[in-house]
Design a protein around this motif. Structure first.
Motif, PDB file in Angstrom:
ATOM      1  N   SER A 102      57.876  23.000  95.323  1.00  0.00           N
ATOM      2  CA  SER A 102      57.349  23.935  96.324  1.00  0.00           C
ATOM      3  C   SER A 102      55.999  24.452  95.840  1.00  0.00           C
ATOM      4  CB  SER A 102      58.311  25.113  96.503  1.00  0.00           C
ATOM      5  OG  SER A 102      58.355  25.894  95.310  1.00  0.00           O
ATOM      6  N   GLY A 126      55.061  27.487  95.171  1.00  0.00           N
ATOM      7  CA  GLY A 126      55.210  28.433  94.066  1.00  0.00           C
ATOM      8  C   GLY A 126      55.534  27.747  92.756  1.00  0.00           C
ATOM      9  N   ARG A 168      52.397  26.078  91.391  1.00  0.00           N
ATOM     10  CA  ARG A 168      51.484  27.049  90.806  1.00  0.00           C
ATOM     11  C   ARG A 168      52.005  27.547  89.463  1.00  0.00           C
ATOM     12  NH1 ARG A 168      46.456  27.664  90.549  1.00  0.00           N
ATOM     13  NH2 ARG A 168      45.918  28.342  92.632  1.00  0.00           N
ATOM     14  N   ARG A 169      53.328  27.748  89.350  1.00  0.00           N
ATOM     15  CA  ARG A 169      53.896  28.164  88.057  1.00  0.00           C
ATOM     16  C   ARG A 169      53.686  27.076  87.003  1.00  0.00           C
ATOM     17  NH1 ARG A 169      59.748  29.233  88.476  1.00  0.00           N
ATOM     18  NH2 ARG A 169      59.699  28.589  90.645  1.00  0.00           N
ATOM     19  N   THR A 186      47.068  32.815  94.383  1.00  0.00           N
ATOM     20  CA  THR A 186      48.096  32.735  95.435  1.00  0.00           C
ATOM     21  C   THR A 186      47.525  32.336  96.788  1.00  0.00           C
ATOM     22  OG1 THR A 186      47.907  35.108  95.938  1.00  0.00           O
ATOM     23  CG2 THR A 186      49.527  34.456  94.279  1.00  0.00           C
ATOM     24  N   LEU A 244      49.650  30.349  99.585  1.00  0.00           N
ATOM     25  CA  LEU A 244      51.082  30.354  99.296  1.00  0.00           C
ATOM     26  C   LEU A 244      51.837  31.256 100.275  1.00  0.00           C
ATOM     27  CD1 LEU A 244      51.193  30.591  95.388  1.00  0.00           C
ATOM     28  CD2 LEU A 244      51.200  28.558  96.844  1.00  0.00           C
ATOM     29  N   ALA A 297      56.591  32.286  97.486  1.00  0.00           N
ATOM     30  CA  ALA A 297      55.849  31.637  96.402  1.00  0.00           C
ATOM     31  C   ALA A 297      54.910  32.629  95.720  1.00  0.00           C
ATOM     32  CB  ALA A 297      55.057  30.448  96.954  1.00  0.00           C
ATOM     33  N   ARG A 298      54.332  33.540  96.490  1.00  0.00           N
ATOM     34  CA  ARG A 298      53.456  34.562  95.897  1.00  0.00           C
ATOM     35  C   ARG A 298      54.243  35.418  94.903  1.00  0.00           C
ATOM     36  NH1 ARG A 298      50.754  38.363  99.785  1.00  0.00           N
ATOM     37  NH2 ARG A 298      49.371  38.777  98.035  1.00  0.00           N
ATOM     38  N   GLU A 350      56.803  34.534  93.176  1.00  0.00           N
ATOM     39  CA  GLU A 350      57.040  33.728  91.980  1.00  0.00           C
ATOM     40  C   GLU A 350      55.824  33.773  91.046  1.00  0.00           C
ATOM     41  OE1 GLU A 350      58.136  29.744  92.938  1.00  0.00           O
ATOM     42  OE2 GLU A 350      59.760  30.316  94.286  1.00  0.00           O
ATOM     43  N   VAL A 351      54.641  33.658  91.635  1.00  0.00           N
ATOM     44  CA  VAL A 351      53.423  33.686  90.828  1.00  0.00           C
ATOM     45  C   VAL A 351      53.222  35.073  90.223  1.00  0.00           C
ATOM     46  CG1 VAL A 351      50.913  33.442  90.880  1.00  0.00           C
ATOM     47  CG2 VAL A 351      52.353  31.827  92.137  1.00  0.00           C
TER      48      VAL A 351
END
Length: 269
Positions: free
Chosen positions: A136, A138, A141-142, A162, A165, A169-170, A172-173
Motif C-alpha cells: 500500500s 503507506g 513510504r515506510r 505524505t 497518501l 497511510a498518512r 502510518e507515516v
C-alpha cells in the motif's frame, strides 16, 4: 556555527529573476522534529536541496551536524539522509531485498541483519518477502524511510512525505516519523499540511515569500493570535423535540424503545 543539528543563516537563492529564498534563518535542535511549512512554490524543497548539498546557495551559510554544506559537503552527506516527495523503492524487489541492496551499496556488514532489523522496526516483517509493488502507499513510504535510515544518519530530511497518501497511510507515516525522533534522529519535515506539523513537530517555521515569517513551538504560534471568544449559540428545536413536546405520547415503560429515546433526550438536556 552553533551546536544545533541544523543551522541556517541568511540563506539566499535565485533562479534568474525569481528570488526564491531572501535571507532564511532557522536552527533545528538535535533529536527534534522541525516542520517547515509553506505553500507550493514557497521554497521548502529549495532549502532541503541546499542542506542536502544538491544545490548551492547564492549567499548565506548552512551547517548540518556541525559541517558546512559548502566547504565540507562530503561530511554532510555522510551525516544525512533524504527522502523525497515520492517513494524511491524498487517495486520489482521484495521489501527485504530493497533494504539489503541499499546496505550492500553502502558497503555495510551483515546487510541481511540490517534489513531484518529495519523491517521489524517499521512493522514490515510479515510483508518483507513480498514484492514492494504489492505494498500500500503507506507501506511503500515506510519502506522508503527505512531505506533512508541505513547507515544510521543523524539527520533525515523528509520532503512532503505524505503527499498523495490516503488518511490511513498518512497515520502510518506519522508513526514512523515519531519513532525516528524517539530514537534520537533529527528530522526536518517540509509539508503544506498544517495538521501534519501540528501533530508531529517540536518547532514549526513558516516560509512565506522567501523568508521565515515565524518560528516557534505550536503553543508559541497560537499565542500570536487573540484569545478565543466564547459565544452563545441558540440551538433550534428539532422536529423530534416539537413532536414529543406537543404530543407528550412517550411510552416510558422500562425497556421500551420510546423509553430509551426519552432517556437519551433527557441525557442530552
Amino acid at each position: 556555527m552553533t551546536g544545533a543539528a541544523i543551522a541556517v543563516k541568511n540563506l539566499e537563492k535565485s533562479y534568474k529573476d525569481l528570488h526564491v529564498l531572501k535571507g532564511v534563518d532557522f536552527e533545528v535542535a538535535r533529536g527534534s522534529i522541525f516542520a517547515l511549512l509553506g505553500s507550493n512554490g514557497a521554497g521548502k524543497t529549495t532549502v532541503v536541496r541546499i542542506l542536502a548539498t544538491l544545490l548551492k546557495a547564492d549567499a548565506g551559510t548552512a551547517a548540518v551536524g556541525g559541517h558546512d554544506v559548502s566547504a565540507d559537503a562530503q561530511r554532510v552527506r555522510e551525516t544525512i539522509s533524504l527522502t523525497g516527495q515520492f517513494a524511491a523503492v524498487d517495486e520489482v524487489l521484495t521489501g527485504r531485498e530493497n533494504l539489503v541492496l541499499v546496505a550492500q551499496l553502502r558497503h555495510l556488514k551483515n546487510p541481511g541483519a540490517i534489513a531484518d532489523d529495519l523491517l521489524a522496526r517499521f512493522s514490515l516483517t510479515e510483508a518483507g518477502a513480498r514484492r514492494a509493488g504489492t505494498y500500500s502507499g503507506g507501506m511503500r513510504r515506510r519502506l522508503d524511510i527505512a531505506m533512508s535510515l541505513i547507515g544510521d544518519p543523524s539527520v533525515i530530511f523528509l520532503d512532503e512525505p505524505t503527499t498523495g497518501l490516503d488518511p490511513a497511510a498518512r497515520l502510518e507515516v506519522w508513526d514512523a516519523v515519531t519513532t525516528l525522533a524517539r530514537g534520537g534522529t533529527t528530522v526536518l519535515l517540509t509539508t503544506q499540511y498544517l495538521d501534519e506539523a501540528e501533530q508531529l513537530a517540536d518547532r514549526i517555521a513558516i516560509l512565506h515569500k522567501g523568508k521565515i515569517i515565524v518560528d516557534g513551538t505550536l503553543d508559541e504560534l497560537k499565542r500570536l493570535l487573540p484569545p478565543a471568544k466564547v459565544e452563545y449559540v441558540e440551538k433550534q428545536p428539532s422536529l423530534e423535540d416539537v413532536f414529543f413536546a406537543l404530543t407528550g405520547e412517550v411510552d416510558t415503560e422500562p425497556g421500551s424503545a420510546d423509553a430509551d429515546a426519552a432517556t437519551t433526550r433527557k441525557d442530552r438536556s
